[in-house]
Scaffold this active site. Sequence first.
Site, short mmCIF file in Angstrom:
data_model
loop_
_atom_site.label_atom_id
_atom_site.label_comp_id
_atom_site.label_asym_id
_atom_site.label_seq_id
_atom_site.Cartn_x
_atom_site.Cartn_y
_atom_site.Cartn_z
CB THR A 1 -0.90 -0.01 1.26
OG1 THR A 1 -1.52 1.25 1.40
CG2 THR A 1 -0.09 -0.27 2.52
CG ASP A 2 -1.10 5.00 -0.94
OD1 ASP A 2 -1.65 4.38 0.00
OD2 ASP A 2 -1.70 5.88 -1.60
CD GLU A 3 -3.27 3.60 4.66
OE1 GLU A 3 -2.98 3.46 5.86
OE2 GLU A 3 -4.42 3.65 4.23
CE1 TYR B 1 -3.33 -2.58 5.75
CE2 TYR B 1 -3.24 -0.23 5.24
CZ TYR B 1 -3.30 -1.56 4.82
OH TYR B 1 -3.34 -1.84 3.47
CE LYS C 1 0.01 -4.56 2.96
NZ LYS C 1 -0.43 -5.92 2.48
P1 NAD Z 1 -9.82 -7.13 2.32
O1 NAD Z 1 -9.81 -6.84 3.79
O2 NAD Z 1 -11.05 -6.85 1.54
O3 NAD Z 1 -9.49 -8.68 2.08
C1 NAD Z 1 -8.49 -9.35 2.79
C2 NAD Z 1 -8.67 -10.85 2.54
O4 NAD Z 1 -7.63 -11.53 3.25
C3 NAD Z 1 -10.01 -11.40 3.07
O5 NAD Z 1 -10.59 -12.25 2.12
C4 NAD Z 1 -9.61 -12.17 4.32
O6 NAD Z 1 -10.47 -13.26 4.59
C5 NAD Z 1 -8.21 -12.62 3.96
N1 NAD Z 1 -7.39 -12.87 5.16
C6 NAD Z 1 -7.23 -12.05 6.22
N2 NAD Z 1 -6.43 -12.63 7.13
C7 NAD Z 1 -6.06 -13.84 6.60
C8 NAD Z 1 -5.22 -14.89 7.06
N3 NAD Z 1 -4.61 -14.83 8.25
N4 NAD Z 1 -5.05 -15.96 6.26
C9 NAD Z 1 -5.67 -16.03 5.06
N5 NAD Z 1 -6.49 -15.07 4.58
C10 NAD Z 1 -6.68 -13.98 5.35
O7 NAD Z 1 -8.56 -6.39 1.75
P2 NAD Z 1 -8.36 -5.62 0.36
O8 NAD Z 1 -8.84 -4.24 0.50
O9 NAD Z 1 -8.86 -6.47 -0.73
O10 NAD Z 1 -6.76 -5.57 0.31
C11 NAD Z 1 -6.02 -6.65 -0.23
C12 NAD Z 1 -4.55 -6.32 -0.15
O11 NAD Z 1 -4.27 -5.14 -0.88
C13 NAD Z 1 -4.03 -6.08 1.27
O12 NAD Z 1 -2.75 -6.63 1.37
C14 NAD Z 1 -3.97 -4.56 1.38
O13 NAD Z 1 -2.98 -4.16 2.28
C15 NAD Z 1 -3.63 -4.19 -0.06
N6 NAD Z 1 -4.10 -2.85 -0.49
C16 NAD Z 1 -5.40 -2.49 -0.32
C17 NAD Z 1 -5.84 -1.26 -0.81
C18 NAD Z 1 -7.27 -0.80 -0.68
O14 NAD Z 1 -7.56 0.35 -0.99
N7 NAD Z 1 -8.19 -1.65 -0.26
C19 NAD Z 1 -4.92 -0.40 -1.44
C20 NAD Z 1 -3.59 -0.81 -1.57
C21 NAD Z 1 -3.19 -2.05 -1.10
O1 DAU Z 2 -4.09 4.06 0.53
C1 DAU Z 2 -4.32 2.70 0.46
C2 DAU Z 2 -5.15 2.26 1.65
O2 DAU Z 2 -6.45 2.78 1.45
C3 DAU Z 2 -5.20 0.74 1.82
O3 DAU Z 2 -3.92 0.26 2.09
C4 DAU Z 2 -6.14 0.36 2.97
O4 DAU Z 2 -6.26 -1.04 3.04
C5 DAU Z 2 -7.49 0.97 2.69
O5 DAU Z 2 -8.35 0.71 3.78
C6 DAU Z 2 -7.39 2.48 2.46
O6 DAU Z 2 -7.05 3.18 3.68
P1 DAU Z 2 -7.77 4.55 4.11
O7 DAU Z 2 -7.66 4.68 5.57
O8 DAU Z 2 -7.31 5.67 3.27
O9 DAU Z 2 -9.29 4.18 3.64
P2 DAU Z 2 -10.70 4.42 4.33
O10 DAU Z 2 -11.73 4.06 3.33
O11 DAU Z 2 -10.78 3.80 5.68
O12 DAU Z 2 -10.73 6.00 4.53
C7 DAU Z 2 -10.60 6.89 3.43
C8 DAU Z 2 -10.63 8.30 4.00
O13 DAU Z 2 -11.94 8.57 4.52
C9 DAU Z 2 -9.67 8.52 5.15
O14 DAU Z 2 -9.16 9.85 5.09
C10 DAU Z 2 -10.54 8.37 6.39
C11 DAU Z 2 -11.88 8.89 5.91
N1 DAU Z 2 -13.06 8.26 6.56
C12 DAU Z 2 -13.14 6.91 6.59
C13 DAU Z 2 -14.19 6.27 7.19
C14 DAU Z 2 -14.27 4.76 7.24
C15 DAU Z 2 -14.07 9.05 7.10
O15 DAU Z 2 -14.00 10.29 7.07
N2 DAU Z 2 -15.12 8.42 7.72
C16 DAU Z 2 -15.22 7.06 7.79
O16 DAU Z 2 -16.21 6.56 8.39
#
Ligand code: NAD
Ligand code: DAU
Length: 347
Positions: A130-132, A155, A159
């Site tokens: 992730t970019d975080e 988190y 990562k």
């Molecule tokens: P998500 O939470 O929707 O899905 C995570 C999946 O991993 C789920 O299906 C869960 O059951 C599985 N999982 C969790 N713990 C596990 C374990 N111990 N063993 C096996 N499976 C397990 O997540 P997502 O948003 O799809 O993110 C997927 C990946 O991409 C993550 O590594 C996250 O850090 C990365 N990522 C997410 C975003 C985003 O915006 N969502 C952006 C950049 C990177």
């Molecule tokens: O940047 C990549 C990341 O983006 C991924 O690695 C993470 O898995 C993914 O969850 C996401 O993280 P964020 O914290 O940026 O996403 P989230 O949707 O939780 O929040 C987006 C923005 O909105 C953030 O500034 C927090 C704000 N927010 C979020 C929630 C859930 C609110 O203001 N209210 C809310 O209830």
Amino acid sequence: MTILITGGAGFIGSHVVRLFVEKYPNYHIYNLDALTYAGNLENLNDIVNKPNYTFIKGDITDENFVNSLFNTYKFDGVIHLAAESHVDRSIKEPLAFVKTNVIGTMILLNAFKKCWSHNFENKRFYHVSTDEVYGSLGETGLFTEKTAYDPNSPYAASKASSDHFVRAYGETYKLPYVITNCSNNYGQNQFPEKLIPLFINNIINNKPLPVYGDGNYTRDWLYVKDHAIAIDVVFHKGLNGEMYNIGGINEWKNIDLVKLLCEQMDIKLKRPKNTSERLITFVKDRPGHDLRYAIDASKIRKDLGWEPSVTFQQGLEKTIQWYLTNEEWLDNVTSGQYQSYFKNQYN
Ligand code: NAD
Ligand code: DAU
């Protein structure tokens, strides 16, 4: 090729599994997922009977189990997405993030190394990050692959730690890896704890829209199917030992995004103008809230020819439409445990 995709029942993972199963009939895709609250096999109903697809329920932190899988299937490639992924949950329960994101990644790295260290040729360990990990930007600037890691949430720290281990295994054991660091994804099948699906669900149900702080936080949004395409491109064309940033080139302040979402939802739901906007409620800020994320995606564009294929307007339209036509999916994932999470997080 046999490919292990971890976390394939989750949001991004399910799009990656579908893309690989459909595009590469000669590969066998094994989807390993523990089915935590975020994993949902309904996300893959359409491909479940494909001959080149196998689902395996299991936990990446179970070392014996993971080793036995590698012994049995000899995965040529791993695309590792399984993770605890929600920042707010990491603030309440950081240890769970260390277990899955750090220890789980280590167990996969060790199993892959044990399986192939006599000959890593044509093997690949792809770590999805992730970019975080880069921390927070000020009003200007972009994250490049050279930006120093500076994670702020548990988190992000978990990562970042897993990224370091992948890199270290590359240096120390010559394990062939690639890492991608992507910005915020949105799209169909995202669990409604993240901003966009949470707010869509709350608008449908006329519930408050909890905007953290003043809402002036910025994220760079990418449509999930474009992320899946980028993963395909990097898996096949990326160079070993390289990191690639992936982003939407699409920055939005939260409050502006929420207002746009409200406008589009009013139109879709045929509600009078401003109905949804009235649900906006400013609530207590997230601790350690990163001000701004924005990706410089020029390396993946120049080196591998990837760029986003849909505009934000198109992607958001598709996303809203999907949630409105899949209310049963939403109802299923928001029953039970979700109710207590929601109360605890927002009461
Ligand atoms: P998500 O939470 O929707 O899905 C995570 C999946 O991993 C789920 O299906 C869960 O059951 C599985 N999982 C969790 N713990 C596990 C374990 N111990 N063993 C096996 N499976 C397990 O997540 P997502 O948003 O799809 O993110 C997927 C990946 O991409 C993550 O590594 C996250 O850090 C990365 N990522 C997410 C975003 C985003 O915006 N969502 C952006 C950049 C990177
Ligand atoms: O940047 C990549 C990341 O983006 C991924 O690695 C993470 O898995 C993914 O969850 C996401 O993280 P964020 O914290 O940026 O996403 P989230 O949707 O939780 O929040 C987006 C923005 O909105 C953030 O500034 C927090 C704000 N927010 C979020 C929630 C859930 C609110 O203001 N209210 C809310 O209830």
